[in-house]
Design an enzyme around this catalytic site. Sequence first.
Site: not given
Length: 311
Positions: A147, A232, A261
């Site tokens: 993801f 990531d 984030k």
Amino acid sequence: MDPLRQETPSHDLIALEDRWGAHNYWPLDIVVEKASGAWVYDTAGHRYLDCLSSYSALNQGHCHPRILQALLDQAKRVTLTSRAFRNDQLPLFCKELAELCKMEKVLPMNTGAEAVETAIKAARRWGYSKKGIAENRAEIIVCHNNFHGRTTTIVGFSSEAAYRAGFGPFTPGFISIPFGDLRALEAAITPNTCAFLFEPIQCEAGILIPPAGFLRDAVALCKKKNILSLADEVQTGLGRTGTLFACWQENTQPDVFILGKALSGGFYPVSAMVSRSEILDVFDPGSHGSTYGGNPMACAVAPYALLLMRI
């Protein structure tokens, strides 16, 4: 808060959202009104422990006062200049983040998906300009159950059918292997491979941790084969796993960190690709950009979010 909003019952707010908002989420019917630290409060005053923490965007907790003050102070001065001008916050942010990551340069963006897209573009251009891959033949290896975001390019190499349904045709050039399988990674590498894009821990897939040594060995294999390792760490980075980055659990330094984030502590969208000069220097003026990427508000907030990760 607007007095009219205070008088609106939660069931009416839910009805308004269902009537006027797109249905791309199916949220719980808890209408959050305020939050502090690890707690959120609904419009009826009920308190809940926030175990989701906005998918790790709130590593520092809700509404941390030091980050809030940085936001307010900067908002009084200047919030946006675009990259058509310089601003006094961007240089300081880039230096701090690069040094924290033990890297050389930073390319700031806004969302995690934008940072992933930036890394994909950089890896492809590096493959053409540095490795000599024939134009439009570059390949990037990814993992099943990944993801990395919601753009059409990214969902195109997702193995989750629900993320792909109805959004094709998709961008070619991605090869998918089982997560944590070093032999499969080595077998997938061809002369056209420019990068391996991976999450150190697959979070959306259900907290899947690779075999011990995989991160170290995968990054070493990438170096041996002259391909870039793109980590990531949007969800696993900035203290989420006990070290600043999950890759550092195995004393491993990838070629690229992709961050987002918690980089802003939940106050403002901030993301970044962090890497060596050799890789980020493939971009030249006009080849990539973002109106809000590197804006002074983001660059003033992020250092305080980073500071709290080191306390």
